[in-house]
Structure formats: structure tokens, C-alpha cells
Design a protein around this motif. Structure first.
Motif, mmCIF file in Angstrom:
data_model
loop_
_atom_site.group_PDB
_atom_site.id
_atom_site.type_symbol
_atom_site.label_atom_id
_atom_site.label_comp_id
_atom_site.label_asym_id
_atom_site.label_seq_id
_atom_site.Cartn_x
_atom_site.Cartn_y
_atom_site.Cartn_z
ATOM 1 N N LEU A 162 -14.268 -13.637 7.674
ATOM 2 C CA LEU A 162 -13.461 -14.321 8.677
ATOM 3 C C LEU A 162 -12.551 -15.362 8.041
ATOM 4 O O LEU A 162 -12.903 -15.994 7.044
ATOM 5 C CB LEU A 162 -14.377 -15.019 9.688
ATOM 6 N N ALA A 163 -11.383 -15.544 8.640
ATOM 7 C CA ALA A 163 -10.461 -16.636 8.323
ATOM 8 C C ALA A 163 -9.974 -16.618 6.876
ATOM 9 O O ALA A 163 -9.717 -17.655 6.288
ATOM 10 C CB ALA A 163 -11.104 -17.989 8.653
ATOM 11 N N GLN A 164 -9.851 -15.413 6.304
ATOM 12 C CA GLN A 164 -9.399 -15.326 4.914
ATOM 13 C C GLN A 164 -8.384 -14.204 4.713
ATOM 14 O O GLN A 164 -8.395 -13.520 3.685
ATOM 15 C CB GLN A 164 -10.590 -15.110 3.975
ATOM 16 N N ALA A 165 -7.462 -14.014 5.643
ATOM 17 C CA ALA A 165 -6.503 -12.908 5.541
ATOM 18 C C ALA A 165 -5.697 -12.982 4.248
ATOM 19 O O ALA A 165 -5.479 -11.967 3.577
ATOM 20 C CB ALA A 165 -5.563 -12.915 6.740
ATOM 21 N N ASN A 166 -5.269 -14.194 3.882
ATOM 22 C CA ASN A 166 -4.463 -14.352 2.659
ATOM 23 C C ASN A 166 -5.293 -14.015 1.415
ATOM 24 O O ASN A 166 -4.874 -13.237 0.544
ATOM 25 C CB ASN A 166 -3.884 -15.767 2.577
ATOM 26 N N TYR A 167 -6.468 -14.581 1.342
ATOM 27 C CA TYR A 167 -7.377 -14.382 0.201
ATOM 28 C C TYR A 167 -7.847 -12.927 0.131
ATOM 29 O O TYR A 167 -7.859 -12.307 -0.940
ATOM 30 C CB TYR A 167 -8.560 -15.339 0.366
ATOM 31 N N SER A 168 -8.209 -12.349 1.286
ATOM 32 C CA SER A 168 -8.680 -10.964 1.324
ATOM 33 C C SER A 168 -7.592 -9.998 0.886
ATOM 34 O O SER A 168 -7.844 -9.068 0.103
ATOM 35 C CB SER A 168 -9.148 -10.600 2.733
ATOM 36 N N ALA A 169 -6.379 -10.208 1.387
ATOM 37 C CA ALA A 169 -5.261 -9.332 1.017
ATOM 38 C C ALA A 169 -4.983 -9.426 -0.482
ATOM 39 O O ALA A 169 -4.758 -8.413 -1.148
ATOM 40 C CB ALA A 169 -4.013 -9.706 1.809
ATOM 41 N N ALA A 170 -5.013 -10.641 -1.019
ATOM 42 C CA ALA A 170 -4.769 -10.834 -2.444
ATOM 43 C C ALA A 170 -5.856 -10.159 -3.271
ATOM 44 O O ALA A 170 -5.575 -9.478 -4.265
ATOM 45 C CB ALA A 170 -4.700 -12.327 -2.768
ATOM 46 N N LYS A 171 -7.114 -10.337 -2.860
ATOM 47 C CA LYS A 171 -8.234 -9.827 -3.661
ATOM 48 C C LYS A 171 -8.336 -8.298 -3.600
ATOM 49 O O LYS A 171 -8.703 -7.667 -4.601
ATOM 50 C CB LYS A 171 -9.542 -10.474 -3.194
ATOM 51 N N LEU A 172 -8.020 -7.703 -2.453
ATOM 52 C CA LEU A 172 -7.995 -6.248 -2.408
ATOM 53 C C LEU A 172 -6.773 -5.729 -3.167
ATOM 54 O O LEU A 172 -6.840 -4.685 -3.833
ATOM 55 C CB LEU A 172 -7.991 -5.750 -0.957
ATOM 56 N N GLY A 173 -5.677 -6.473 -3.107
ATOM 57 C CA GLY A 173 -4.497 -6.129 -3.902
ATOM 58 C C GLY A 173 -4.810 -6.122 -5.391
ATOM 59 O O GLY A 173 -4.332 -5.253 -6.136
ATOM 60 N N ILE A 174 -5.616 -7.070 -5.830
ATOM 61 C CA ILE A 174 -5.999 -7.144 -7.248
ATOM 62 C C ILE A 174 -6.793 -5.901 -7.655
ATOM 63 O O ILE A 174 -6.615 -5.378 -8.766
ATOM 64 C CB ILE A 174 -6.792 -8.443 -7.518
ATOM 65 N N ALA A 175 -7.643 -5.402 -6.760
ATOM 66 C CA ALA A 175 -8.400 -4.187 -7.076
ATOM 67 C C ALA A 175 -7.454 -3.002 -7.279
ATOM 68 O O ALA A 175 -7.634 -2.203 -8.206
ATOM 69 C CB ALA A 175 -9.408 -3.889 -5.963
#
Length: 306
Positions: A162-175
Motif C-alpha cells: 500500500l501507498a508505494q506506487a512510485n517505489y513499486s513501479a521503480a522496483k519492478l522496473g529495476i527487475a
């Protein structure tokens, strides 16, 4: 300092190494014989301010162990800064063998309340930062026919939080970025892998605690020290990992996981093709048993760490 020779003589860049996971990785790299570039802009968790102190302190810790390290305060969020970090390694140590993309900030906010600045700032440090430093290191890696990238991803992106759209998008992008690097540089003997770390750090400490469940979860994470992440990073930097590339690992206390990557799980077919109506009547009911639920990371990693 007793050298265990796992990565003896290798030159390793660790970004965001002024504290937390990055610091522990840098220290264990040095204990295993590496020369380390300690990069940290010395900012707050929100990315504010700048200080040479944290990076310099870790470099001094390594020197006190009898190791070799240099400190660097360039920002990974800027391409020029990333180039300076890699050039720093070349200037001081003459080569670079491994990059650990660990630098990060948080701007946690529910998606519908997230500002442009909160989105941009997190993407710039995590995703752009990982690209920038990796791109700068790709040239020397390619020229020498070897090199290892270790990128920090997160179950926030791989699973959800929850509440981490920016962080989640970045971290999945890194994968995804890591897989592309692994594919594109494979012929040059260069490897690229991800680690999703579970560890108590400044980033985790900023998580809002608004329920008993969240409090219990954070208390569990508090017991997982950043030092638990470092051994896998050292291994991935070593020649012993030369056939390990394109993988996503997770480390949670004394557990190491290899994470799945998206693959087809179920299909339906109609020789005459599909209509919206037949999708509703046939396709979705047939596929529904393979749908993913809206889990957050704590739902999937529901057992206590050992």
C-alpha cells in the motif's frame, strides 16, 4: 584484516552505502578482499540535504579493518553523477568489477494523493539511478569482458504494498532492467541479478504504523539486520557466480529465495475468435482460478523469519 579471497582484488561500487544495507554490503565486500567505492550523497531519507560524512565514515571503517576504500558523494539520479562515480573507481583503483545499485529514497503516499514531485523523485533515484550507474559501468565491463551488476528490487514491486506506487513501479522496473542488461551484455561475460532485501533500515523505519498488524510486521522486520543481505551480494560479485545471471533473489533473515518471473499460467482458445460476450461467458470463468489476489508482501511472506 584477514582476507578470505572470495573477491580478492575486485573493485566494487556500492551506491547508497553510507548506512543500512549498503554499508553492510560494502563492509563485507572489503572483508572479502574487494576495494570499494562508497557512494552516498549523505541526504535524508526524503533525499534532502547533502553531506560527505556518511560515505567518508564507512570508508574510514574499511580502512580501520585494513581494507581499501574511497568515498564519493555524486548523485546517481544524474547521468553525469553516475559517470563520475564509475570514473572515480577507475581513477583510484584502475578498474571496476561490480556495481551494487542500492541507493534509494522513499516518498510513500496513496496513489490518488501522490504529487508529480513524489513520483519523479523516487523514479529518478531508484530506476534512473540504476540505469545511470549501470550504463556508465557497461563500457569498462564490456572492454574487460567481465563484470557483475547487483540491483536492489523489492517485494513492494514484485508482489505489492500500500501507498508505494512510485517505489513499486521503480522496483519492478529495476527487475525488468536487470533482465535486459543480463540479455544484452551476456556475450561480453557480464552478469546482472536482483536482490529483494528484507531488512530493518531507514527506509523501512519510515513505514506508517496505523494498525496492530502493521506494527507486528514492522517488529518482525526490525529483527532482520542489513548484515544478512551482504553475503549473497558478495557471492554474486564473485567468480563463483559466473553462471548466475538474470535472476531475482530475496533474502529474509536466514532465508534465501529465488523469485518467480512472469510466465503464462493458463490459457483459453476459441477457433472462431473472441467476442466481448464470449470472453465474459467463457474466458474469464475459465481463467479466474488462476487470477492473482490483491496481496501485499506481508500476505505472501506470512510466516515468521527464522
Amino acid at each position: 584484516m584477514t582476507t578470505q579471497h572470495m573477491i580478492d582484488g575486485k573493485v566494487v561500487i556500492v551506491t547508497g552505502a553510507g548506512g543500512g544495507i549498503g554499508r553492510d554490503i560494502a563492509l563485507l565486500m572489503a572483508r572479502n578482499g574487494a576495494k570499494v567505492v562508497i557512494n552516498d550523497i549523505g541526504a535524508s531519507l526524503e533525499g534532502e540535504g547533502k553531506s560527505a560524512g556518511p560515505a567518508q565514515r564507512v570508508a574510514e571503517e574499511i580502512a580501520a579493518l585494513g581494507g581499501e576504500a574511497t568515498s564519493n558523494t555524486d548523485s546517481v539520479a544524474e547521468a553525469d553523477g553516475a559517470r563520475h562515480i564509475v570514473q572515480n573507481a577507475l581513477d583510484v583503483f584502475g578498474r571496476v568489477d561490480c556495481v551494487v545499485n542500492n541507493a534509494g529514497i522513499l516518498r510513500d503516499r496513496f496513489f490518488h494523493k501522490m504529487s508529480d514531485e513524489e513520483w519523479d523523485a523516487v523514479l529518478k533515484v531508484h530506476l534512473y539511478g540504476t540505469f545511470n550507474v549501470s550504463r556508465a559501468a557497461a563500457e569498462p565491463f564490456k572492454a574487460q569482458g567481465s563484470g557483475a551488476f547487483i540491483h536492489m528490487t523489492s517485494t513492494s514491486g514484485l508482489i505489492g504494498n500500500l501507498a508505494q506506487a512510485n517505489y513499486s513501479a521503480a522496483k519492478l522496473g529495476i527487475a525488468g532492467l536487470s533482465k535486459s542488461i543480463a540479455l544484452d551484455l551476456q556475450k561480453f561475460g557480464v552478469r546482472s541479478n536482483c536482490i529483494a532485501p528484507f531488512a530493518w533500515s531507514r527506509m523501512i523505519s519510515s513505514i506508517r504504523i496505523d494498525s496492530a498488524e502493521q506494527e507486528a510486521r514492522v517488529e518482525k522486520i526490525r529483527q532482520m539486520t542489513p548484515a544478512k543481505i551482504a553475503p549473497l551480494a558478495v557471492f554474486l560479485a564473485s567468480d563463483g557466480a559466473q553462471d548466475v545471471t538474470g535472476q531475482i533473489f530475496a533474502v529474509r533473515n536466514n532465508e534465501i529465495f529465488v523469485m518467480s518471473q512472469p510466465r503464462p499460467v493458463r490459457s483459453v482458445h476459441r477457433s472462431e475468435g473472441w467476442t466481448p460476450e464470449s470472453i465474459a461467458e467463457h474466458a474469464i470463468p475459465a481463467l479466474r482460478s488462476s487470477f492473482h489476489s490483491l496481496d501485499v508482501s506481508a500476505d505472501v511472506f506470512s510466516w515468521d523469519p527464522v
